[in-house]
Design an enzyme around this catalytic site. Structure first.
Site, PDB file in Angstrom:
ATOM      1  N   HIS A 101       1.050  -1.196   0.120  1.00  0.00           N
ATOM      2  CA  HIS A 101      -0.226   0.085  -0.183  1.00  0.00           C
ATOM      3  C   HIS A 101       1.026   1.079   0.549  1.00  0.00           C
ATOM      4  CE1 HIS A 101      -3.730  -1.823   2.418  1.00  0.00           C
ATOM      5  NE2 HIS A 101      -3.990  -2.831   1.309  1.00  0.00           N
ATOM      6  N   CYS A 118      -6.140   1.989   5.864  1.00  0.00           N
ATOM      7  CA  CYS A 118      -6.392   0.674   6.002  1.00  0.00           C
ATOM      8  C   CYS A 118      -5.868   0.115   7.734  1.00  0.00           C
ATOM      9  CB  CYS A 118      -6.003  -0.598   5.297  1.00  0.00           C
ATOM     10  SG  CYS A 118      -4.699  -1.462   5.570  1.00  0.00           S
ATOM     11  N   GLU A 167       1.212   4.061   1.779  1.00  0.00           N
ATOM     12  CA  GLU A 167       2.013   4.126   3.242  1.00  0.00           C
ATOM     13  C   GLU A 167       2.766   3.405   3.294  1.00  0.00           C
ATOM     14  OE1 GLU A 167      -3.167   4.647   3.378  1.00  0.00           O
ATOM     15  OE2 GLU A 167      -1.145   3.267   3.085  1.00  0.00           O
ATOM     16  N   CYS A 199      -2.243  -0.522   7.056  1.00  0.00           N
ATOM     17  CA  CYS A 199      -1.002   0.691   6.845  1.00  0.00           C
ATOM     18  C   CYS A 199      -1.388   1.639   8.886  1.00  0.00           C
ATOM     19  CB  CYS A 199      -1.465   1.503   5.833  1.00  0.00           C
ATOM     20  SG  CYS A 199      -1.699   0.896   4.040  1.00  0.00           S
TER      21      CYS A 199
END
Length: 161
Positions: free
Chosen positions: A63, A93, A65, A96
């Site tokens: 992701h 999420c 992040e 993260c």
């Protein structure tokens, strides 16, 4: 937390990163990553800017992040990113959000809310429980319309193909 002009400027950079096209050697079908960008800043200085690379790398953890946290750790020589601010175009999420907490990031500023899996207040609040690590300050909704529109365009395009 007050919205600063610089917060909007950093979010613009995260949006720019989210809009970047994939590497030319990757096929189009393989390169359709969700357009999410993340930027890490330390005392007004850019440390890194990244984007979602889950499809490109075939890595469920890639992701925007997480990629940014990894890049910042490599650049600074430490996984502890104390005092730094992470800007992301989409509410983090659970994976993260926990990684951000573990990295000791001081502030998280995000654009679009994620009512399905947002872990900073939308679907649930991972930072709401008593934690042993310092909980970052959180500010959501910075340039929310632009961040949301980018995601809506992505989903509309992929549904029509």
């Amino acid at each position: 937390m007050q919205i600063l002009k610089t917060d909007q400027e950093w979010m613009l950079l995260a949006l720019k990163k989210a809009r970047e096209k994939s590497e030319p050697q990757i096929s189009t079908a393989q390169a359709e990553d969700l357009p999410v960008g993340a930027v890490i800043v330390d005392n007004g200085q850019l440390i890194c800017a990244s984007r979602n690379r889950k499809e490109i790398l075939n890595d469920v953890t890639a992701h925007a992040e997480i990629v940014a946290l990894r890049e910042a750790a490599a650049i600074t020589g430490s996984w502890r990113l104390s005092g730094m601010t992470l800007y992301t175009t989409l509410e983090p999420c659970p994976m993260c959000a926990e990684a951000i907490l573990q990295a000791r990031v001081a502030k998280v500023i995000f654009g679009a809310y994620d009512s399905l899996s947002g872990a900073l207040g939308s679907a649930f609040n991972l930072y709401g429980q008593k934690r042993i690590y310092p909980v970052p300050e959180v500010l959501g909704g910075i340039m929310e319309a632009q961040c949301s529109d980018l995601l809506k365009e992505f989903f509309a395009k992929n549904r029509s193909e």
